[in-house]
Design a protein around this motif. Sequence first.
Motif, short mmCIF file in Angstrom:
data_model
loop_
_atom_site.label_atom_id
_atom_site.label_comp_id
_atom_site.label_asym_id
_atom_site.label_seq_id
_atom_site.Cartn_x
_atom_site.Cartn_y
_atom_site.Cartn_z
N GLU A 1 11.53 -0.95 8.43
CA GLU A 1 10.49 -0.30 7.62
C GLU A 1 9.51 -1.34 7.08
OE1 GLU A 1 13.28 3.42 6.15
OE2 GLU A 1 12.81 1.81 4.74
N ALA B 1 5.62 -1.50 8.24
CA ALA B 1 4.64 -1.31 7.15
C ALA B 1 3.66 -2.47 7.10
CB ALA B 1 5.36 -1.16 5.82
N TRP C 1 1.09 -1.99 9.70
CA TRP C 1 0.28 -0.76 9.65
C TRP C 1 -1.01 -1.12 8.92
CZ3 TRP C 1 1.67 4.35 6.66
CH2 TRP C 1 0.87 5.38 7.16
N THR D 1 -4.66 2.48 7.23
CA THR D 1 -4.02 3.73 6.85
C THR D 1 -5.06 4.76 6.43
OG1 THR D 1 -3.82 2.90 4.59
CG2 THR D 1 -1.95 2.56 6.02
N SER D 2 -6.34 4.38 6.53
CA SER D 2 -7.38 5.24 5.98
C SER D 2 -7.40 6.63 6.63
CB SER D 2 -8.75 4.57 6.13
OG SER D 2 -9.02 4.33 7.49
N VAL E 1 10.34 7.13 13.64
CA VAL E 1 9.58 6.42 12.60
C VAL E 1 8.62 7.41 11.93
CG1 VAL E 1 8.20 4.40 12.06
CG2 VAL E 1 9.76 4.34 14.00
N ASN E 2 8.92 7.71 10.66
CA ASN E 2 8.11 8.66 9.88
C ASN E 2 7.09 7.88 9.07
OD1 ASN E 2 9.81 11.45 9.91
ND2 ASN E 2 11.14 9.67 10.04
N PHE E 3 5.84 8.14 9.30
CA PHE E 3 4.78 7.44 8.57
C PHE E 3 4.27 8.32 7.43
CE2 PHE E 3 4.86 5.19 12.51
CZ PHE E 3 4.52 3.90 12.18
N GLY E 4 3.85 7.65 6.37
CA GLY E 4 3.19 8.35 5.28
C GLY E 4 4.08 8.57 4.09
N ASP E 5 3.42 8.71 2.96
CA ASP E 5 4.14 8.86 1.70
C ASP E 5 4.60 10.30 1.53
OD1 ASP E 5 5.14 8.71 -0.77
OD2 ASP E 5 3.30 8.10 -1.78
N ARG E 6 5.92 10.46 1.46
CA ARG E 6 6.46 11.81 1.28
C ARG E 6 6.75 12.15 -0.17
NH1 ARG E 6 6.45 10.18 5.64
NH2 ARG E 6 6.44 11.42 7.52
N ILE F 1 13.46 6.25 10.23
CA ILE F 1 12.78 5.14 9.56
C ILE F 1 11.62 5.72 8.76
CG2 ILE F 1 11.42 3.03 9.94
CD1 ILE F 1 14.29 2.60 10.74
N GLU F 2 11.48 5.31 7.52
CA GLU F 2 10.42 5.83 6.67
C GLU F 2 9.44 4.71 6.34
OE1 GLU F 2 10.42 9.01 5.86
OE2 GLU F 2 12.44 9.51 6.54
N VAL F 3 8.22 4.84 6.80
CA VAL F 3 7.18 3.84 6.49
C VAL F 3 6.17 4.51 5.58
CG1 VAL F 3 5.46 2.28 7.44
CG2 VAL F 3 7.55 2.75 8.72
N GLU F 4 6.23 4.19 4.32
CA GLU F 4 5.43 4.94 3.35
C GLU F 4 4.03 4.40 3.15
OE1 GLU F 4 7.60 5.37 -0.24
OE2 GLU F 4 9.05 6.75 0.65
N SER F 5 3.87 3.10 3.27
CA SER F 5 2.54 2.54 3.03
C SER F 5 2.28 1.42 4.01
CB SER F 5 2.44 2.03 1.60
OG SER F 5 3.42 1.05 1.40
N GLY F 6 1.00 1.12 4.21
CA GLY F 6 0.63 0.07 5.14
C GLY F 6 0.11 -1.15 4.42
#
Lengths: 255, 437
Positions: A177, A181, A184, A187-188, A249-254, B29-34
């Motif tokens: 992760e 991250a 990444w 992210t815009s 791979v889950n992207f973004g704020d949940r 896998i959790e990627v919350e921010s870049g």
Amino acid sequence: MISPGAGDSLLASVAYRRLLAWSCAAHLAGGVALVFSDQFRFRSSLPDPVYVSVVAAEPRPEAAAPAAPPPRQEVDEIVIPRRPRPKPASQAKPRPKPRPRAELAPRPEPKPKPRAEPASRPEPKPKTQSRPALDDLMARLQKTTSERPSGVKPGADRDGRRGVFNRQLAAYRKRVESIVARNWDDTSACMARSKFPVWEVRLAASGRVTGVRLARASGDRYCDDSAERAIMKAQPLPPPPGKVRVLDVNFGDRG
Amino acid sequence: MMRGAFVRLLLAGLLGGAPAAGAQERIQIEVESGSGRGYQVAVQSFLPRRGGFTHSEPFHSALVEGLNFSGALEVVDEAAFLEPRQTASLRGRIDCANWRGIGADGLVQGMLEVRGRELVATYRVWDTVRCRLQGSVTESRRALRERELLARSIADEIVRRFTGKRGVSSTQIAFVSDGDGQGNKEIYLMEADGGNKRAVTGNGSINLFPSWAPDGRSLVYTSFKSGRSDIWKIYRGSIPGHPLLAERAEKFRAVFDARSGRLGLVMSRGGNTDLYSVDASGAGLERLTGSRSIETSPSFSPDGRRMAFVSDRGGAPQVYLKDLGTGEERRLTFRGGYNSSPAWSPTGEWIAYTARTSGGFDLYLIDPDTGFTTPLVVHPRSDEAPSWSPDGRKIAFSSTRRGRQEIYRIDVDGRNLVRMTARFGNSSHPAWSGFLE
């Protein structure tokens, strides 16, 4: 004092020759049976928790594979690379050992050798124990076994192994992760979206990405692309633990 | 040995502790921010052909500046290149590993040539991470004198190919300044990076509140040229402007609705200042607000369905919202006793506005749906009159932080504050254009 001629005549006797032949054959058979018996293998190899601890003692936890059903192969795969320098020495040691077995026949004192062989086999292991990683490993092993309640050994073994594996899995997950991250970069396109992309990532045992598939689209191609780039840039990923070969791979704020 | 393994497997299965085959094969896998770093892009200078040689270097500089200006892409220093600095060909593949090795996420290659009175650039963009072309080979052309604009337009298009949002380096900012040193307030233009400032009006009067037409071909402004406050319109390349409406009432300000192309108009009829709507030609006048209080500063949501405006109906100037479909109005700002100059972001998610604080005026952002408020620029001196870049990433505003009123820009995340009108008199009321065709 026995003259050479007397010795020759003694050896030449038919009865003695038969006795020697039977004795050699019996010892040889016994030695072979011992070498290939499961009991011998079990005794000479480390129990499973040792393998688990080896990996736990490493800075990179991702190489462990304790939950795999046939763990022995996994152990070989993983433990061997962990001994870069001592490995030639420790491998060279056991190999000469079988040779004495071949030398049994010409020697006049064959009996003690095969018996001494199982005892001498574990010798390479004390050598590897001298390394700090294995010292640590053994200490952990002893701690684990001493803490284990008596009478429920098999189950506790498995539970302990699974516990370690779960910790490794958590560490691996956290590491991946963090790496993804960090890569990444844009992210815009994903901001203010109600849906986020999910990429399915297929891995080789080495951690190399062998394929990616967009499992769930965000609805914005550029958001999906940025996530895919993050995965591709994150290579090489750490080797996955156990049989893990697919990451969702889950992207973004949940939150 | 095999038999032993089999027995152990069987035993483990009977005891129920063996993990099922494949049970651990897939994990989440959790990627919350870049990182928010933006992409790194390498730019090979465009291969000059047929008269393109003299234009090659300035074109390249403008292209690099345009890409860096975006904030979304950053150009890799060419000293790091493992490959030639100049494009050799626009055919065939590239060695992506060599570009990835220097940290480039993308590569721009192109050719430049003169055809008649035009400069023609042909280019392609590589995604070096996935090793594939981003879009097709593209040809773009402009008049020779618009060489830099051609380069910036291409930079903006490259930004779009990576981020989905076009860059804004080829956009312009209109503003009010007494930069001629004679005390008159005229309308000026500058490029988005603050370069190439030039006057739009020169009538020796007071000219205020510029606002761009959505297509960027014209702008309206308030002028006292005729002795009273009126709305004027001017087209690119045409001097002078002309009054928009024949209506006699005083008109203080007009603001374009980017969606419909109509104008929100602040006009005083019968002693009461209200908001009206009128089309771009000055026809079709409609009343939008009708209270006894003063309504000013209209700003339209990007979908054209709502309008933010300022009203003193509650006793002090505050920002209100009006649903243009239902006519429903509601107050948006409650913090502070004086809030004005709302500017709806092109993305629709924020309204920037000016709030009076103890030390003067500061800029805030407010979520029009929830009312969540966050400061954008806070300084002991005054910051006022925000205007959004068309990609919603930057905001231009006027500030007195260095004494005189000057124009600054800042990223919407509060970073990269840049003074844009150094040594250019008193400058205020920036109006960032949309994407220019």
